[in-house]
Design an enzyme around this catalytic site. Structure first.
Site, PDB file in Angstrom:
ATOM      1  CE  LYS A 123      -3.107   2.714   3.036  1.00 60.49           C
ATOM      2  NZ  LYS A 123      -4.122   2.459   4.431  1.00 60.49           N
ATOM      3  CG  ASP A 170      -5.488   7.791   5.028  1.00 59.97           C
ATOM      4  OD1 ASP A 170      -6.296   8.302   4.523  1.00 59.97           O
ATOM      5  OD2 ASP A 170      -5.630   6.637   5.426  1.00 59.97           O
ATOM      6  CE  LYS A 207      -6.664   8.446   8.495  1.00 59.51           C
ATOM      7  NZ  LYS A 207      -7.131   7.356   9.032  1.00 59.51           N
ATOM      8  CG  ASP A 216      -1.850   5.141   5.082  1.00 51.41           C
ATOM      9  OD1 ASP A 216      -1.799   3.882   5.852  1.00 51.41           O
ATOM     10  OD2 ASP A 216      -3.013   5.235   4.561  1.00 51.41           O
ATOM     11  CG  ASP A 236      -9.722   7.249   7.007  1.00 49.80           C
ATOM     12  OD1 ASP A 236      -8.794   7.183   6.465  1.00 49.80           O
ATOM     13  OD2 ASP A 236      -9.966   7.471   8.313  1.00 49.80           O
ATOM     14  CD  GLU A 259      -6.543   5.210   2.974  1.00 51.80           C
ATOM     15  OE1 GLU A 259      -7.604   5.332   3.590  1.00 51.80           O
ATOM     16  OE2 GLU A 259      -5.499   4.953   3.166  1.00 51.80           O
ATOM     17  NE  ARG A 304     -10.848  -1.457   3.833  1.00 50.56           N
ATOM     18  CZ  ARG A 304     -11.392  -1.662   4.735  1.00 50.56           C
ATOM     19  NH1 ARG A 304     -12.565  -2.126   4.817  1.00 50.56           N
ATOM     20  NH2 ARG A 304     -10.737  -1.297   5.955  1.00 50.56           N
TER      21      ARG A 304
HETATM   22  N1  BES Z   1      -4.281   4.340   7.244  1.00 55.72           N
HETATM   23  C1  BES Z   1      -5.403   4.027   7.619  1.00 55.72           C
HETATM   24  C2  BES Z   1      -5.160   2.970   8.919  1.00 55.72           C
HETATM   25  C3  BES Z   1      -4.146   3.334   9.981  1.00 55.72           C
HETATM   26  C4  BES Z   1      -4.383   3.716  11.246  1.00 55.72           C
HETATM   27  C5  BES Z   1      -2.547   3.148   9.919  1.00 55.72           C
HETATM   28  C6  BES Z   1      -3.597   3.960  12.287  1.00 55.72           C
HETATM   29  C7  BES Z   1      -1.879   3.225  10.731  1.00 55.72           C
HETATM   30  C8  BES Z   1      -2.394   3.710  12.193  1.00 55.72           C
HETATM   31  C9  BES Z   1      -6.438   3.483   7.031  1.00 55.72           C
HETATM   32  O1  BES Z   1      -6.511   3.933   5.757  1.00 55.72           O
HETATM   33  C10 BES Z   1      -7.524   3.967   7.576  1.00 55.72           C
HETATM   34  O2  BES Z   1      -8.041   4.944   7.776  1.00 55.72           O
HETATM   35  N2  BES Z   1      -8.591   2.956   8.136  1.00 55.72           N
HETATM   36  C11 BES Z   1      -9.835   3.210   8.891  1.00 55.72           C
HETATM   37  C12 BES Z   1     -10.826   2.425   8.028  1.00 55.72           C
HETATM   38  C13 BES Z   1     -12.159   2.493   8.298  1.00 55.72           C
HETATM   39  C14 BES Z   1     -12.424   3.757   7.860  1.00 55.72           C
HETATM   40  C15 BES Z   1     -12.909   1.629   7.783  1.00 55.72           C
HETATM   41  C16 BES Z   1      -9.538   2.743   9.960  1.00 55.72           C
HETATM   42  O3  BES Z   1      -8.588   2.304  10.624  1.00 55.72           O
HETATM   43  O4  BES Z   1     -10.261   3.578  11.020  1.00 55.72           O
HETATM   44 ZN    ZN Z   2      -4.729   4.680   4.824  1.00 57.19          ZN
HETATM   45 MN    MN Z   3      -7.397   5.735   5.494  1.00 57.00          MN
END
Ligand code: BES
Ligand code: ZN
Ligand code: MN
Length: 522
Positions: free
Chosen positions: A284, A289, A296, A307, A366, A368, A370
């Site tokens: 990825k 992000d 966020k 990210d 968010d 993104e 996947r």
């Molecule tokens: N990049 C984040 C996940 C992440 C969180 C990485 C903390 C490192 C530290 C990912 O893109 C994300 O935002 N995931 C969301 C998914 C949700 C919206 C379904 C999450 O983990 O809250």
């Molecule tokens: Zn992310």
């Molecule tokens: Mn995200």
């Protein structure tokens, strides 16, 4: 932005006579039974330190104990030698209790070597005389010491405009004391450690680079330049090529940013075709992000510059593959995008036709990672992968479930087990997690083939939702594993062992171990 490099070589002369700035020895903490009747209290010298101890007339443990040494893991105590040995400083690094009858575990040695080299910043040349087994475990122990030393010596160059007189430069040269410096197996471990640690350092550099300097086009450029120099095949799909190819997921995430998305493909072809197997590595590459329209919170958002740790790991691992030339074909896929909120962003409610042809209903911009990974995975399957390893900072749920150090692994059970074993061997722990049917059911969409997240925005089994979504894009005949490194990819705390602050380089060493595994065992 590249960090200064450390060089490493083997020596088999007496450590007491080495002309270095510091000589590192190991100390164990004793068990209470061992402690009784010992003048040095809780301390025990590890093997490798014999000639140094002799030069101190049997007073070395006592002196170290006086200075507060306990032999606890990660402890570093420095002692002026005042002419007893050639090196002006002896550095004792803690190894914890001595394992009965065995040498310390490789990860103990890796962390100790890292902690010692890190603590010796400012010295230009140091030697490590750590306990190394002389049996079948010798190569793994030497691998651990050499990797730990090179990684503990890492420091990101950074952006300060003025020289920092108080900042001590990382150690330039490390010597590792071994029984036979000319031994071919030992020499091979040094060559491997240099390539592997070089890759980990490169991946840390990319992660630590400020996100205004590393956007998809410049990240793609940096990876391609390094890959071309390493002799890999390089193909970069820019926004026009992505549109022509129908990479809907990568384009959707990238469309909110002025810096357009990319898909970088790196190819290593073994001489003579290797063992006939094809490994795909997918990482990825979200260069930043923000969450996009589903933005966020501001708190800690800057850490989302990491990210792209998965893509950094895959790109860097490919550089090491080019150097190490395993007998298996390996292809790296690095989808890159910047997830930004703007008038052109993708939105919740959008339905995206993915590269595979499946239609996805977006519910949260968010999620993104996947979206871009699904396209890269589908492409890797189309190109004919036998084994597909994908790694990503995918979900906060991984951190909740397994913490900051242990990655979550989902996919084909047999391959998940191989990832777990590789993580165990490399000191990059990973733990298998399930892909339950009810989690997939929760992602049924009213209008499209699948929702990108649980329709009720239920975060239960959050990490598993990521795995279940990605499974939809893997072809049936491909063995695959998704490695969620949201926690282990970035180290926000103080440096410890061979981990420095910032990018960790996880899971570069796991991926390289897996490539070796597939090359050897199919
Ligand atoms: N990049 C984040 C996940 C992440 C969180 C990485 C903390 C490192 C530290 C990912 O893109 C994300 O935002 N995931 C969301 C998914 C949700 C919206 C379904 C999450 O983990 O809250
Ligand atoms: Zn992310
Ligand atoms: Mn995200």
């Amino acid at each position: 932005m590249t960090s200064p490099r450390t060089t490493l070589s083997l020596v088999d002369t007496d450590p007491a006579e080495l002309a270095v700035d510091a000589i590192v020895i190991g100390v164990h903490s004793q068990t209470t039974e061992q402690e009784a009747g010992s003048p040095a209290g809780a301390l025990l010298l590890a093997s490798g330190a014999e000639s140094i101890a002799a030069a101190f007339d049997g007073k070395l443990t006592e002196t170290l104990a006086l200075l507060g040494a306990t032999g606890g893991p990660g402890e570093v105590i420095k002692l002026a030698t005042l002419g007893t040995v050639t090196a002006p400083v002896v550095t004792a690094v803690g190894l914890g209790p001595e394992p009965s009858g065995a040498a310390p575990a490789p990860e103990t040695l890796r962390r100790a070597a890292g902690a010692a080299v890190r603590a010796l910043a400012g010295a230009s040349r140091v030697a490590l005389a750590l306990p190394l087994p002389d049996d079948a475990d010798a190569p793994a122990a030497l691998r651990a010491v050499t990797e730990g030393a090179l990684l503990g010596g890492y420091r990101f160059a950074g952006y300060k405009t003025k020289p920092q007189p108080a900042r001590r430069e990382p150690v330039a040269e490390v010597l590792v004391a071994v029984p036979d410096a000319a031994d071919a197996t030992a020499q091979a471990e040094v060559t491997r450690a240099q390539a592997v640690a070089g890759a980990v350092r490169t991946s840390r550099d990319w992660v630590n680079t400020a996100p205004n300097e590393l956007r998809p086009p410049s990240f793609a450029e940096a990876v391609s330049a390094a890959a071309r120099e390493a002799g890999l095949g390089v193909e970069v799909l820019d926004e026009a090529a992505l549109a022509a190819g129908g990479y809907g997921g990568i384009l959707a995430v990238g469309q909110g940013s002025e810096a357009p998305p990319r898909l970088v493909k790196l190819t290593y072809t073994p001489e003579g075709g290797g063992n006939g197997k094809r490994v795909a590595l997918v990482g990825k590459g979200i260069t930043f992000d923000t969450g996009g329209i589903s933005i966020k919170p501001a708190q800690g958002m800057w850490e989302m510059k990491s990210d792209m740790a998965g893509a950094a790991a895959v790109g860097a691992a490919m550089l090491a593959v080019a150097a190490l030339k395993p007998s298996v074909a390996v292809t790296g896929y690095l989808p890159m995008a910047e997830n930004m909120p703007s008038g052109t962003s993708y939105r919740p409610g959008d339905v995206i036709t993915m590269y595979s042809g499946k239609r996805v209903e977006v519910l949260n911009t968010d999620a993104e990672g996947r979206m871009i990974l699904a396209d890269a995975i589908a492409r890797a399957c189309e190109d004919g992968a036998d084994y597909l390893f994908e790694t990503s900072t995918l979900t906060g749920g991984q951190v909740i479930a397994l913490g900051k150090r242990i990655a979550g692994v989902m996919g084909t059970p047999e391959l998940c087990e191989r990832v777990r074993a590789a993580g165990d061997a490399t000191g990059e722990p990973a733990w298998p997690m399930p892909l339950p049917d009810d989690v997939r059911k929760g992602m049924d969409s009213e209008v499209a083939d699948i929702s990108q997240v649980n329709a009720g925005m239920d975060r239960a089994g959050h990490m598993l939702q990521g795995g279940v979504f990605l499974r939809e894009f893997v072809t049936d005949d491909v063995a695959w594993a998704h490695i969620d490194i949201a926690g282990p990819g970035y180290h926000s705390g103080e440096a410890t062992g061979y981990w420095t602050k910032g990018g960790t380089g996880v899971p570069v060493r796991t991926l390289l171990h897996l490539v070796d595994d597939v090359a050897a065992n199919g």
